[in-house]
Motif scaffolding. Structure first.
Motif, PDB file in Angstrom:
ATOM      1  N   MET A   1       0.818  -1.169   0.164  1.00 27.61           N
ATOM      2  CA  MET A   1       0.198  -0.259  -0.156  1.00 27.61           C
ATOM      3  C   MET A   1       0.743   1.154   0.048  1.00 27.61           C
ATOM      4  N   THR A   2       0.541   2.171  -0.728  1.00 24.80           N
ATOM      5  CA  THR A   2       1.083   3.608  -0.809  1.00 24.80           C
ATOM      6  C   THR A   2       0.427   4.415   0.210  1.00 24.80           C
ATOM      7  N   LEU A   3       1.203   5.447   0.730  1.00 23.83           N
ATOM      8  CA  LEU A   3       0.645   6.209   1.563  1.00 23.83           C
ATOM      9  C   LEU A   3      -0.356   6.811   1.136  1.00 23.83           C
ATOM     10  N   PHE A   4      -0.781   7.140  -0.075  1.00 24.11           N
ATOM     11  CA  PHE A   4      -1.835   7.794  -0.540  1.00 24.11           C
ATOM     12  C   PHE A   4      -3.099   6.775  -0.291  1.00 24.11           C
ATOM     13  N   GLU A   5      -2.842   5.128  -0.421  1.00 24.30           N
ATOM     14  CA  GLU A   5      -3.887   4.444  -0.244  1.00 24.30           C
ATOM     15  C   GLU A   5      -4.173   4.455   1.332  1.00 24.30           C
ATOM     16  N   TRP A  36      -6.820  -1.835  -6.357  1.00 25.66           N
ATOM     17  CA  TRP A  36      -5.833  -1.659  -5.037  1.00 25.66           C
ATOM     18  C   TRP A  36      -5.576  -3.065  -4.467  1.00 25.66           C
ATOM     19  N   GLN A  39      -6.132  -4.379   1.532  1.00 24.80           N
ATOM     20  CA  GLN A  39      -5.440  -3.687   2.757  1.00 24.80           C
ATOM     21  C   GLN A  39      -4.863  -4.656   3.674  1.00 24.80           C
ATOM     22  N   ASP A 215       3.597  -3.800   8.861  1.00 24.50           N
ATOM     23  CA  ASP A 215       4.061  -2.178   8.592  1.00 24.50           C
ATOM     24  C   ASP A 215       3.507  -1.408   9.404  1.00 24.50           C
TER      25      ASP A 215
END
Length: 266
Positions: A1-5, A36, A39, A215
């Motif tokens: 996951m990106t920070l945006f997601e 995406w 999560q 994470d």
């Protein structure tokens, strides 16, 4: 996951956990529609913890009052309005716990699809519109009876189906029994606390057994943004709901459901 997601999903969780538009639907949809990555369990736990802290801090005075009244009078014959309301929250939680355990695997296998979400989003959205339109709005939250608590609790249990919206279906049930809009929302939010807490504990147990690395940055950001958006949502919703009614959320659900049906069939 990106920070945006991470941030977007956390804000979605915080807003939709308490708005009558289904948090589970909105957390499933990014992977279904936008492609995406899922999560994951650890992130789900984090954002639910953020939402839980938000509702507990907002209703901290109510929680202290209800808890104290239950310990002082809950097991006696001299019940108070607060001790009774505490009992109704306990009673209203039981159906969701029982059905959640009974059908969890079935829902995970067959319920998390865009088609199911589209149908429940539209169907329960229309039910919310009907309940709001026909509502008498004559009862306050302390006028709830044990029969009312069971009815709302059974409605909450239906929310294990993605797209239903736990807050939406409990507010719908509250309006059906004659609660005013703010009382229906307030009881729905109080009723969410043991459910979110229980779901979070179960997910945490599953997480502790999972072999994957965690994470921690994603979890911290997720919990923080979920907390802020959930707290703001509760504050604004309770301030506005008596004035705006449920129609804006019904319209949103119908648009979302129609868009999902187009995505499924085109």
């Amino acid at each position: 996951m990106t920070l945006f997601e991470i941030i977007i999903l956390a804000i979605i969780q915080g807003l939709t956990e308490f708005l009558p538009i289904s948090s589970s639907a909105h957390l499933i949809l990014p992977s279904e529609v936008l492609g995406w990555n899922d999560q994951g369990l650890a992130y789900d736990v984090a954002v639910h913890i953020g939402s839980l802290f938000a509702v507990m801090i907002y209703f901290r005075a109510d929680i202290l009052s209800l808890t104290g009244a239950w310990f002082r009078h809950g097991l006696s014959q001299n019940q108070t309005t607060d001790s009774r309301l505490a009992w109704w929250i306990i009673i209203g939680t039981i159906p969701a716990v029982m059905l959640g355990f009974a059908f969890k695997d079935f829902i995970e296998l067959y319920g998390r699809s865009a088609l199911v979400i589209a149908i429940t989003t539209i169907g329960f959205g229309l039910l919310l519109w009907y309940a709001d339109k026909k509502a008498t709005q004559v009862k306050a939250v302390h006028q709830i009876t044990w029969k009312n608590a069971i009815f709302i609790g059974l409605a909450q249990a239906i929310a294990i189906i993605p797209g239903t919206s736990r807050s939406g279906i409990t507010m719908t049930a509250g309006l059906m029994i004659g609660l005013d809009r703010e009382s229906a929302a307030r009881f729905s939010f109080l009723l969410s606390i043991p459910v979110i807490l229980g779901a979070g504990l179960l997910a945490t147990l599953d997480l502790l057994q999972a072999p994957n690395a965690v994470d921690w940055n994603a979890l911290i950001f997720g919990a923080a943004f979920s907390f802020v958006s959930a707290y703001a949502c509760i504050y604004l919703f309770l301030a506005w709901i008596s004035k705006i009614g449920m129609l804006p959320f019904v319209i949103y659900r119908l648009i979302l459901g129609a868009a999902l049906l187009l995505f499924v069939f085109i």
